[in-house]
Design a protein around this motif. Structure first.
Motif, PDB file in Angstrom:
ATOM      1  N   ALA A 118       0.840  -1.200   0.000  1.00 33.07           N
ATOM      2  CA  ALA A 118       0.000   0.000   0.000  1.00 33.07           C
ATOM      3  C   ALA A 118       0.878   1.254   0.000  1.00 33.07           C
ATOM      4  CB  ALA A 118      -0.930  -0.001   1.213  1.00 33.07           C
ATOM      5  N   THR A 119       0.358   2.339  -0.545  1.00 34.20           N
ATOM      6  CA  THR A 119       1.072   3.616  -0.550  1.00 34.20           C
ATOM      7  C   THR A 119       0.082   4.726  -0.204  1.00 34.20           C
ATOM      8  OG1 THR A 119       0.646   3.864  -2.925  1.00 34.20           O
ATOM      9  CG2 THR A 119       2.764   2.893  -2.292  1.00 34.20           C
ATOM     10  N   GLY A 120       0.615   5.889   0.133  1.00 33.29           N
ATOM     11  CA  GLY A 120      -0.222   7.059   0.379  1.00 33.29           C
ATOM     12  C   GLY A 120      -1.228   6.839   1.484  1.00 33.29           C
ATOM     13  N   THR A 121      -2.462   7.300   1.257  1.00 35.14           N
ATOM     14  CA  THR A 121      -3.492   7.189   2.291  1.00 35.14           C
ATOM     15  C   THR A 121      -3.873   5.738   2.569  1.00 35.14           C
ATOM     16  OG1 THR A 121      -5.224   7.484   0.617  1.00 35.14           O
ATOM     17  CG2 THR A 121      -4.458   9.457   1.769  1.00 35.14           C
ATOM     18  N   ALA A 122      -3.671   4.848   1.599  1.00 35.43           N
ATOM     19  CA  ALA A 122      -3.993   3.433   1.810  1.00 35.43           C
ATOM     20  C   ALA A 122      -3.101   2.814   2.882  1.00 35.43           C
ATOM     21  CB  ALA A 122      -3.849   2.657   0.498  1.00 35.43           C
ATOM     22  N   LEU A 123      -1.926   3.392   3.068  1.00 34.76           N
ATOM     23  CA  LEU A 123      -0.988   2.870   4.067  1.00 34.76           C
ATOM     24  C   LEU A 123      -1.282   3.412   5.464  1.00 34.76           C
ATOM     25  CD1 LEU A 123       1.577   1.195   4.578  1.00 34.76           C
ATOM     26  CD2 LEU A 123       2.926   3.177   3.876  1.00 34.76           C
ATOM     27  N   ASP A 124      -2.061   4.469   5.526  1.00 35.97           N
ATOM     28  CA  ASP A 124      -2.267   5.190   6.781  1.00 35.97           C
ATOM     29  C   ASP A 124      -3.326   4.511   7.658  1.00 35.97           C
ATOM     30  OD1 ASP A 124      -2.020   7.116   8.713  1.00 35.97           O
ATOM     31  OD2 ASP A 124      -3.371   8.539   7.721  1.00 35.97           O
ATOM     32  N   HIS A 125      -3.014   3.308   8.099  1.00 35.51           N
ATOM     33  CA  HIS A 125      -3.917   2.548   8.963  1.00 35.51           C
ATOM     34  C   HIS A 125      -3.083   1.834  10.030  1.00 35.51           C
ATOM     35  CE1 HIS A 125      -7.688   3.039   6.657  1.00 35.51           C
ATOM     36  NE2 HIS A 125      -6.843   3.241   5.661  1.00 35.51           N
ATOM     37  N   PRO A 126      -3.676   1.535  11.186  1.00 35.29           N
ATOM     38  CA  PRO A 126      -2.896   0.995  12.299  1.00 35.29           C
ATOM     39  C   PRO A 126      -2.421  -0.439  12.097  1.00 35.29           C
ATOM     40  CG  PRO A 126      -5.232   1.083  12.869  1.00 35.29           C
ATOM     41  CD  PRO A 126      -5.079   1.815  11.575  1.00 35.29           C
ATOM     42  N   ARG A 127      -2.999  -1.142  11.113  1.00 35.39           N
ATOM     43  CA  ARG A 127      -2.605  -2.529  10.870  1.00 35.39           C
ATOM     44  C   ARG A 127      -3.012  -2.909   9.450  1.00 35.39           C
ATOM     45  NH1 ARG A 127      -6.576  -7.208  12.721  1.00 35.39           N
ATOM     46  NH2 ARG A 127      -5.650  -7.961  10.782  1.00 35.39           N
ATOM     47  N   LEU A 128      -2.521  -4.058   8.995  1.00 34.12           N
ATOM     48  CA  LEU A 128      -2.980  -4.640   7.740  1.00 34.12           C
ATOM     49  C   LEU A 128      -4.426  -5.090   7.923  1.00 34.12           C
ATOM     50  CD1 LEU A 128      -2.341  -5.890   4.869  1.00 34.12           C
ATOM     51  CD2 LEU A 128      -1.806  -7.995   6.109  1.00 34.12           C
ATOM     52  N   MET A 129      -5.315  -4.601   7.091  1.00 38.65           N
ATOM     53  CA  MET A 129      -6.738  -4.907   7.227  1.00 38.65           C
ATOM     54  C   MET A 129      -7.079  -6.212   6.502  1.00 38.65           C
ATOM     55  SD  MET A 129      -7.981  -2.644   9.208  1.00 38.65           S
ATOM     56  CE  MET A 129      -7.427  -1.090   9.918  1.00 38.65           C
ATOM     57  N   LEU A 130      -6.484  -7.292   6.994  1.00 41.54           N
ATOM     58  CA  LEU A 130      -6.698  -8.626   6.427  1.00 41.54           C
ATOM     59  C   LEU A 130      -6.847  -9.617   7.577  1.00 41.54           C
ATOM     60  CD1 LEU A 130      -6.794 -10.529   3.939  1.00 41.54           C
ATOM     61  CD2 LEU A 130      -4.302 -10.743   4.154  1.00 41.54           C
ATOM     62  N   HIS A 131      -7.942 -10.385   7.537  1.00 46.92           N
ATOM     63  CA  HIS A 131      -8.268 -11.288   8.639  1.00 46.92           C
ATOM     64  C   HIS A 131      -8.718 -12.632   8.085  1.00 46.92           C
ATOM     65  CE1 HIS A 131      -9.850 -12.518  12.593  1.00 46.92           C
ATOM     66  NE2 HIS A 131     -10.930 -12.914  11.956  1.00 46.92           N
ATOM     67  N   SER A 132      -8.132 -13.711   8.595  1.00 42.48           N
ATOM     68  CA  SER A 132      -8.537 -15.073   8.237  1.00 42.48           C
ATOM     69  C   SER A 132      -9.830 -15.396   8.980  1.00 42.48           C
ATOM     70  CB  SER A 132      -7.434 -16.059   8.616  1.00 42.48           C
ATOM     71  OG  SER A 132      -7.867 -17.398   8.453  1.00 42.48           O
TER      72      SER A 132
END
Length: 215
Positions: free
Chosen positions: A179-193
């Motif tokens: 991710a780059t830019g605003t897509a990177l601006d999150h506290p964690r990777l938004m991926l969950h099994s």
């Protein structure tokens, strides 16, 4: 990417436990297995084995991914489950928040992947040298500049979901590699099994275990 490893200290969340298998909810930010060096020793399997000493590794989740992970509690269970993963007989679903508005309701990404050697552990699409990788996806909900997705991998390549979402122009939010830019601006990777369906090593009956996404 270089960073300090400060894994979360959440208590172990057991989703299912019987005489053959153990399923737990892995927190984001915790390695599945030890990394190289004592500073990377804290990991899910070490925490699991401190409570269930017979637990054996079957598969892994990326450090930044949370959710359902299964361990065998006997060598038979480890072999049985390992073959199910190898032969693509398990069914895995993930929930992800991705950047941008996904137009279509569902689709499939069929793009071969291989390691991006100069930028390890990044992976990349490579039609000549890559190994087959297939992901079905379904749109769940659109926001102003993101989309909630359900991802159903048919193969189990490293970073598969992350690279496939990037390839269709919708990187997973908070992804430190893709991710780059605003897509990177999150506290964690938004991926969950979210769920894992498998055949029980004792008798072969179907089992499905789920864990609610924390985001």
């Amino acid at each position: 990417m270089t960073d300090t490893y400060t894994p979360p200290q959440d208590p172990l969340v057991v989703l299912h436990h019987d005489h053959q298998v153990l399923l737990v909810d892995k927190p984001a930010g915790l390695l599945s297995v030890p990394g190289k060096g004592p500073h990377l020793a804290d990991c899910l399997i070490a925490r699991v084995q401190s409570v269930f000493p017979d637990a054996l590794l079957v598969h892994r989740l990326d450090r930044d991914t949370s959710g359902v992970m299964i361990f065998g509690l006997t060598p038979h269970a480890q072999r049985h489950l390992g073959l199910q993963f190898e032969n693509r007989q398990t069914r895995k679903t993930y929930v992800a928040r991705v950047h941008g508005q996904v137009a279509e309701a569902k689709g499939t990404v069929d793009l071969p992947l291989c390691v991006d050697w100069p930028n390890r552990p990044r992976q990349m699409v490579d039609h000549e040298n890559g190994r087959a990788a297939v992901t079905d996806w379904r749109r769940l909900k659109r926001g102003s500049d993101e989309t909630r997705m359900r991802l159903m991998p048919k193969t189990g390549r490293s970073h598969q979901l992350r690279v496939h979402m990037l390839a269709i122009g919708h990187p997973i939010l908070g992804d430190p590699f893709y991710a780059t830019g605003t897509a990177l601006d999150h506290p964690r990777l938004m991926l969950h099994s979210e769920s894992l369906a498998f055949r029980h090593p004792d008798g072969g009956l179907p089992v499905k275990v789920s864990a609610k996404p924390p985001f």
